[in-house]
Design a protein around this motif. Structure first.
Motif, mmCIF file in Angstrom:
data_model
loop_
_atom_site.group_PDB
_atom_site.id
_atom_site.type_symbol
_atom_site.label_atom_id
_atom_site.label_comp_id
_atom_site.label_asym_id
_atom_site.label_seq_id
_atom_site.Cartn_x
_atom_site.Cartn_y
_atom_site.Cartn_z
ATOM 1 N N ILE A 165 -41.898 -46.151 -17.988
ATOM 2 C CA ILE A 165 -42.858 -45.528 -18.817
ATOM 3 C C ILE A 165 -43.113 -44.320 -18.133
ATOM 4 O O ILE A 165 -43.030 -43.811 -17.169
ATOM 5 C CB ILE A 165 -44.150 -46.204 -17.054
ATOM 6 C CG1 ILE A 165 -44.309 -47.627 -17.252
ATOM 7 C CG2 ILE A 165 -45.558 -44.933 -17.977
ATOM 8 C CD1 ILE A 165 -45.541 -48.029 -16.351
ATOM 9 N N PRO A 166 -42.180 -43.898 -19.292
ATOM 10 C CA PRO A 166 -42.312 -42.179 -19.794
ATOM 11 C C PRO A 166 -43.151 -41.428 -18.508
ATOM 12 O O PRO A 166 -43.715 -40.117 -18.597
ATOM 13 C CB PRO A 166 -42.274 -41.925 -21.065
ATOM 14 C CG PRO A 166 -41.595 -43.233 -21.442
ATOM 15 C CD PRO A 166 -42.908 -44.077 -20.439
ATOM 16 N N ALA A 167 -45.052 -41.844 -18.774
ATOM 17 C CA ALA A 167 -45.911 -40.858 -18.075
ATOM 18 C C ALA A 167 -45.698 -40.792 -17.254
ATOM 19 O O ALA A 167 -46.320 -39.636 -16.599
ATOM 20 C CB ALA A 167 -47.410 -41.851 -18.579
ATOM 21 N N ILE A 168 -44.763 -41.350 -16.314
ATOM 22 C CA ILE A 168 -44.819 -41.011 -14.877
ATOM 23 C C ILE A 168 -43.355 -40.125 -14.790
ATOM 24 O O ILE A 168 -42.089 -40.912 -15.007
ATOM 25 C CB ILE A 168 -44.826 -42.312 -13.626
ATOM 26 C CG1 ILE A 168 -44.955 -43.187 -14.390
ATOM 27 C CG2 ILE A 168 -44.300 -41.953 -12.616
ATOM 28 C CD1 ILE A 168 -45.680 -44.696 -13.357
ATOM 29 N N PRO A 169 -43.429 -38.752 -14.160
ATOM 30 C CA PRO A 169 -42.036 -37.980 -14.320
ATOM 31 C C PRO A 169 -41.398 -39.139 -13.183
ATOM 32 O O PRO A 169 -41.439 -39.360 -12.520
ATOM 33 C CB PRO A 169 -42.896 -36.867 -14.101
ATOM 34 C CG PRO A 169 -44.209 -36.872 -13.535
ATOM 35 C CD PRO A 169 -44.715 -38.125 -14.141
ATOM 36 N N PHE A 170 -39.920 -39.433 -13.743
ATOM 37 C CA PHE A 170 -38.481 -39.110 -13.420
ATOM 38 C C PHE A 170 -38.343 -38.634 -11.441
ATOM 39 O O PHE A 170 -38.270 -39.635 -10.829
ATOM 40 C CB PHE A 170 -37.512 -39.039 -13.831
ATOM 41 C CG PHE A 170 -37.598 -40.456 -15.201
ATOM 42 C CD1 PHE A 170 -38.401 -41.186 -14.941
ATOM 43 C CD2 PHE A 170 -36.793 -40.092 -15.730
ATOM 44 C CE1 PHE A 170 -38.558 -42.374 -16.395
ATOM 45 C CE2 PHE A 170 -36.892 -40.984 -16.895
ATOM 46 C CZ PHE A 170 -36.572 -42.348 -17.544
ATOM 47 N N PHE A 171 -38.999 -37.207 -11.788
ATOM 48 C CA PHE A 171 -38.780 -36.716 -10.412
ATOM 49 C C PHE A 171 -39.299 -37.175 -9.295
ATOM 50 O O PHE A 171 -39.387 -36.990 -7.887
ATOM 51 C CB PHE A 171 -38.783 -35.269 -10.913
ATOM 52 C CG PHE A 171 -39.901 -34.673 -10.589
ATOM 53 C CD1 PHE A 171 -40.570 -33.983 -9.597
ATOM 54 C CD2 PHE A 171 -40.790 -34.389 -12.032
ATOM 55 C CE1 PHE A 171 -41.910 -33.657 -9.299
ATOM 56 C CE2 PHE A 171 -41.944 -33.924 -11.544
ATOM 57 C CZ PHE A 171 -42.654 -33.666 -10.105
ATOM 58 N N ILE A 172 -41.252 -37.283 -9.866
ATOM 59 C CA ILE A 172 -41.880 -37.634 -8.612
ATOM 60 C C ILE A 172 -41.711 -39.390 -8.079
ATOM 61 O O ILE A 172 -41.870 -39.384 -7.058
ATOM 62 C CB ILE A 172 -43.153 -38.016 -9.473
ATOM 63 C CG1 ILE A 172 -43.422 -36.811 -9.672
ATOM 64 C CG2 ILE A 172 -44.155 -38.665 -7.918
ATOM 65 C CD1 ILE A 172 -45.066 -36.721 -10.464
ATOM 66 N N ILE A 173 -40.669 -40.381 -9.229
ATOM 67 C CA ILE A 173 -40.330 -41.726 -8.816
ATOM 68 C C ILE A 173 -39.353 -41.568 -7.349
ATOM 69 O O ILE A 173 -39.078 -42.740 -6.895
ATOM 70 C CB ILE A 173 -39.695 -42.208 -10.264
ATOM 71 C CG1 ILE A 173 -40.932 -42.577 -10.843
ATOM 72 C CG2 ILE A 173 -40.009 -43.858 -10.021
ATOM 73 C CD1 ILE A 173 -40.652 -43.468 -12.378
ATOM 74 N N ASN A 174 -38.470 -40.699 -7.626
ATOM 75 C CA ASN A 174 -37.112 -40.598 -6.957
ATOM 76 C C ASN A 174 -37.688 -39.810 -5.713
ATOM 77 O O ASN A 174 -37.335 -40.519 -4.448
ATOM 78 C CB ASN A 174 -36.224 -38.667 -7.590
ATOM 79 C CG ASN A 174 -35.820 -39.545 -8.492
ATOM 80 O OD1 ASN A 174 -35.441 -40.299 -9.314
ATOM 81 N ND2 ASN A 174 -35.322 -38.649 -9.754
ATOM 82 N N LEU A 175 -38.661 -38.895 -5.453
ATOM 83 C CA LEU A 175 -38.646 -38.445 -4.220
ATOM 84 C C LEU A 175 -39.995 -39.803 -3.338
ATOM 85 O O LEU A 175 -39.826 -39.924 -2.698
ATOM 86 C CB LEU A 175 -40.262 -37.279 -4.264
ATOM 87 C CG LEU A 175 -39.476 -36.280 -5.544
ATOM 88 C CD1 LEU A 175 -40.185 -35.081 -5.253
ATOM 89 C CD2 LEU A 175 -37.656 -35.963 -4.402
ATOM 90 N N VAL A 176 -41.009 -40.092 -4.311
ATOM 91 C CA VAL A 176 -41.583 -41.284 -3.441
ATOM 92 C C VAL A 176 -40.557 -42.205 -2.998
ATOM 93 O O VAL A 176 -41.449 -42.922 -1.968
ATOM 94 C CB VAL A 176 -42.205 -42.045 -4.900
ATOM 95 C CG1 VAL A 176 -43.441 -43.375 -4.190
ATOM 96 C CG2 VAL A 176 -43.855 -41.011 -4.992
ATOM 97 N N MET A 177 -40.118 -42.729 -3.794
ATOM 98 C CA MET A 177 -38.860 -44.205 -3.373
ATOM 99 C C MET A 177 -38.463 -43.858 -2.777
ATOM 100 O O MET A 177 -37.755 -45.009 -0.786
ATOM 101 C CB MET A 177 -38.111 -43.992 -4.939
ATOM 102 C CG MET A 177 -38.540 -45.031 -5.988
ATOM 103 S SD MET A 177 -39.111 -47.278 -5.057
ATOM 104 C CE MET A 177 -40.357 -47.876 -6.837
ATOM 105 N N GLY A 178 -37.846 -42.331 -2.126
ATOM 106 C CA GLY A 178 -36.719 -42.357 -0.738
ATOM 107 C C GLY A 178 -38.192 -41.837 0.385
ATOM 108 O O GLY A 178 -37.177 -42.610 1.256
ATOM 109 N N LEU A 179 -38.928 -41.893 0.149
ATOM 110 C CA LEU A 179 -40.359 -42.328 1.026
ATOM 111 C C LEU A 179 -40.674 -44.269 1.351
ATOM 112 O O LEU A 179 -41.472 -44.248 2.438
ATOM 113 C CB LEU A 179 -41.288 -42.463 1.539
ATOM 114 C CG LEU A 179 -41.245 -40.475 0.308
ATOM 115 C CD1 LEU A 179 -42.821 -39.712 0.656
ATOM 116 C CD2 LEU A 179 -40.597 -39.300 1.957
ATOM 117 N N THR A 180 -39.735 -44.426 0.523
ATOM 118 C CA THR A 180 -39.980 -46.209 0.862
ATOM 119 C C THR A 180 -38.893 -47.350 1.625
ATOM 120 O O THR A 180 -37.899 -46.514 1.410
ATOM 121 C CB THR A 180 -40.511 -47.108 -0.147
ATOM 122 O OG1 THR A 180 -39.295 -46.945 -1.437
ATOM 123 C CG2 THR A 180 -41.991 -46.614 -1.159
ATOM 124 N N PRO A 181 -38.782 -47.714 2.006
ATOM 125 C CA PRO A 181 -37.185 -49.311 2.828
ATOM 126 C C PRO A 181 -37.108 -49.156 1.574
ATOM 127 O O PRO A 181 -35.723 -50.233 1.771
ATOM 128 C CB PRO A 181 -38.721 -50.021 3.024
ATOM 129 C CG PRO A 181 -39.487 -50.264 2.722
ATOM 130 C CD PRO A 181 -39.875 -49.476 1.983
#
Length: 234
Positions: free
Chosen positions: A143-159
């Motif tokens: 989904i291009p509407a979600i900036p990839f850098f946000i996905i990278n940072l948020v996923m780092g906070l998950t297991p």
């Protein structure tokens, strides 16, 4: 804060500072790229193409790892400089490595604090990630509407596991990479950036794909979900 976290934080701050202090962000514009191409990129492409690939690769990783602006235009530039096939290969691996480094930076600096501070709120999210983290990440990457850098940072906070993040990101970002690099590769065939020069079949198709990609991605995600539901019922 532990010594390792302080080192990572210092590297991030220094890296971002150098990026803006030396004016690298000014090159990530149409005029900046045209000037850079005429002065450095063009001659290097002729005389030492492998060095150019190495430098571009490192810069791309640097930009994505520090979540700096410019990854999208660099993807188009990759097609403009290297063509479709080489551009896709370079960007696919550079973007995934950079994304994984951004993921690790986020996890190192904020992961423990966020998980501890918001443990009760994150319980459901953590469970969902553990059960279908790969599929969830894959849908986000499409989904291009979600900036990839946000996905990278948020996923780092998950297991989610690092290797799983890397592999899923490699596959999930590939369709978008192909579309953006193809747009740049089409521009490389234009001798002059004029209104009439831009209206060629290749460029029109490329930008139609850019416009349609969000809808295509949603269709792919919906199809995968339907198949997954059918398998669960069986």
């Amino acid at each position: 804060m532990s010594k390792s976290k302080l080192i990572v934080l210092a590297i991030v701050i220094i890296g971002i500072g150098l990026f803006f202090a030396f004016g690298f962000h000014q090159h990530l514009t149409v005029d900046g790229i045209k000037n850079l191409y005429a002065e450095q990129i063009g001659p290097m492409k002729e005389n030492n193409p492998f060095m150019l690939i190495a430098i571009f690769f490192v810069v791309y990783v640097f930009v994505t790892a520090l979540s700096l602006p410019g990854a999208a235009i660099m993807t188009i530039i990759a097609g403009l400089i290297f063509g479709l096939l080489t551009g896709v290969i370079i960007v696919s691996f550079a973007s995934t490595i950079g994304a994984t480094l951004a993921f690790l930076i986020s996890r190192t600096l904020l992961g423990d604090w966020v998980q501890h501070k918001f443990a009760s709120h994150l319980k459901t999210i953590n469970e969902g990630i553990e059960q279908e983290g790969g599929f969830y990440l894959f849908t986000l990457r499409l989904i291009p509407a979600i900036p990839f850098f946000i996905i990278n940072l948020v996923m780092g906070l998950t297991p989610i596991r690092v290797l799983q993040f890397f592999l899923v990101s490699q596959v999930g970002m590939l369709p978008g990479t192909i579309v953006y690099v193809n747009a740049g590769a089409s521009l490389s065939n234009v001798e002059e950036l004029s209104v009439t020069g831009l209206f060629t079949p290749g460029i029109i198709i490329s930008f139609l794909l850019l416009a349609a990609f969000p809808w295509i991605a949603k269709g792919i995600v919906k199809l995968i979900k339907v198949k997954q539901s059918d398998q669960d019922i069986e």
